[in-house]
Design an enzyme around this catalytic site. Structure first.
Site, PDB file in Angstrom:
ATOM      1  N   HIS A  79       0.830  -1.207   0.000  1.00 46.15           N
ATOM      2  CA  HIS A  79       0.000   0.000   0.000  1.00 46.15           C
ATOM      3  C   HIS A  79       0.864   1.256   0.000  1.00 46.15           C
ATOM      4  O   HIS A  79       1.996   1.261   0.486  1.00 46.15           O
ATOM      5  CB  HIS A  79      -0.929   0.002   1.207  1.00 46.15           C
ATOM      6  CG  HIS A  79      -2.038  -0.996   1.096  1.00 46.15           C
ATOM      7  ND1 HIS A  79      -3.082  -1.056   1.994  1.00 46.15           N
ATOM      8  CD2 HIS A  79      -2.285  -1.974   0.183  1.00 46.15           C
ATOM      9  CE1 HIS A  79      -3.906  -2.019   1.639  1.00 46.15           C
ATOM     10  NE2 HIS A  79      -3.441  -2.601   0.547  1.00 46.15           N
ATOM     11  N   GLU A  81       0.654   4.014   1.761  1.00 43.17           N
ATOM     12  CA  GLU A  81       1.037   4.460   3.100  1.00 43.17           C
ATOM     13  C   GLU A  81       2.195   3.620   3.638  1.00 43.17           C
ATOM     14  O   GLU A  81       3.134   4.135   4.242  1.00 43.17           O
ATOM     15  CB  GLU A  81      -0.149   4.346   4.077  1.00 43.17           C
ATOM     16  CG  GLU A  81      -1.409   5.044   3.614  1.00 43.17           C
ATOM     17  CD  GLU A  81      -2.364   4.144   2.840  1.00 43.17           C
ATOM     18  OE1 GLU A  81      -3.579   4.263   3.067  1.00 43.17           O
ATOM     19  OE2 GLU A  81      -1.906   3.325   2.009  1.00 43.17           O
ATOM     20  N   CYS A 107      -6.452   1.618   5.177  1.00 39.54           N
ATOM     21  CA  CYS A 107      -7.036   0.384   5.680  1.00 39.54           C
ATOM     22  C   CYS A 107      -6.536   0.149   7.110  1.00 39.54           C
ATOM     23  O   CYS A 107      -5.666   0.867   7.606  1.00 39.54           O
ATOM     24  CB  CYS A 107      -6.659  -0.794   4.778  1.00 39.54           C
ATOM     25  SG  CYS A 107      -4.928  -1.313   4.930  1.00 39.54           S
ATOM     26  N   CYS A 110      -2.682  -0.428   7.397  1.00 40.63           N
ATOM     27  CA  CYS A 110      -1.953   0.836   7.287  1.00 40.63           C
ATOM     28  C   CYS A 110      -2.181   1.703   8.519  1.00 40.63           C
ATOM     29  O   CYS A 110      -1.254   2.367   8.994  1.00 40.63           O
ATOM     30  CB  CYS A 110      -2.361   1.577   6.020  1.00 40.63           C
ATOM     31  SG  CYS A 110      -1.795   0.759   4.510  1.00 40.63           S
TER      32      CYS A 110
END
Length: 152
Positions: A79, A81, A107, A110
């Site tokens: 991801h 992040e 999410c 993260c």
């Protein structure tokens, strides 16, 4: 939102355009900022040395029929992040007290990383179906703000 939020969200969207995700709607970008300075950036994409979905010509999640917001581990991409936080760790950059600008609401995975990295504020533009991440941010005292462009 101020002009700096607008600038950094624009940068997050630009960084997201670099994504190697097969699905155009999942081009996610993140920018970690401290004192109006960009510390790191990240976009969603396959780990170094691993072929991306774009290169493979298909999305694994779409192929397996995995709904958005579930089974994050069944995806080639790291991801945005996560990549931004990993870059900070890799290059010895302290992100404690920083703001993370992200094109999409983080999410839960993260969110946990953001909390443990000491990031104090998250600004996101688009929602994501993960209520648990919102709960964790609230409990940890991380300021979470939905980016709204002013229309004048």
């Amino acid at each position: 939102m101020d002009k700096w939020d607008l600038r950094f969200m624009g940068l997050a969207e630009t960084v997201g355009s670099w994504s190697s995700c097969f699905q155009d709607n999942r081009h996610v970008g993140a920018v970690i900022v401290k004192g109006k300075r960009v510390m790191t950036t990240g976009y969603n994409g396959a780990p170094a040395g691993i072929k991306s979905c774009k290169e493979k010509g298909e999305c694994l999640r779409r192929k397996l029929g995995i709904p958005s917001g579930t089974q994050h581990e069944l995806c080639y991409a790291v991801h945005a992040e996560q990549n931004a936080i990993i870059q900070a760790a890799k290059y010895g950059i302290c992100v404690e007290g920083a703001t993370l600008y992200c094109t999409h609401q983080p999410c839960v995975i993260c969110a946990k990383m953001i909390i443990n990295a000491g990031i104090s504020r998250v600004v996101y533009k688009y929602g994501y179906p993960d209520a648990f991440s919102l709960q964790l941010f609230a409990e940890a005292g991380v300021a979470l703000e939905k980016f709204e462009e002013e229309t004048k």
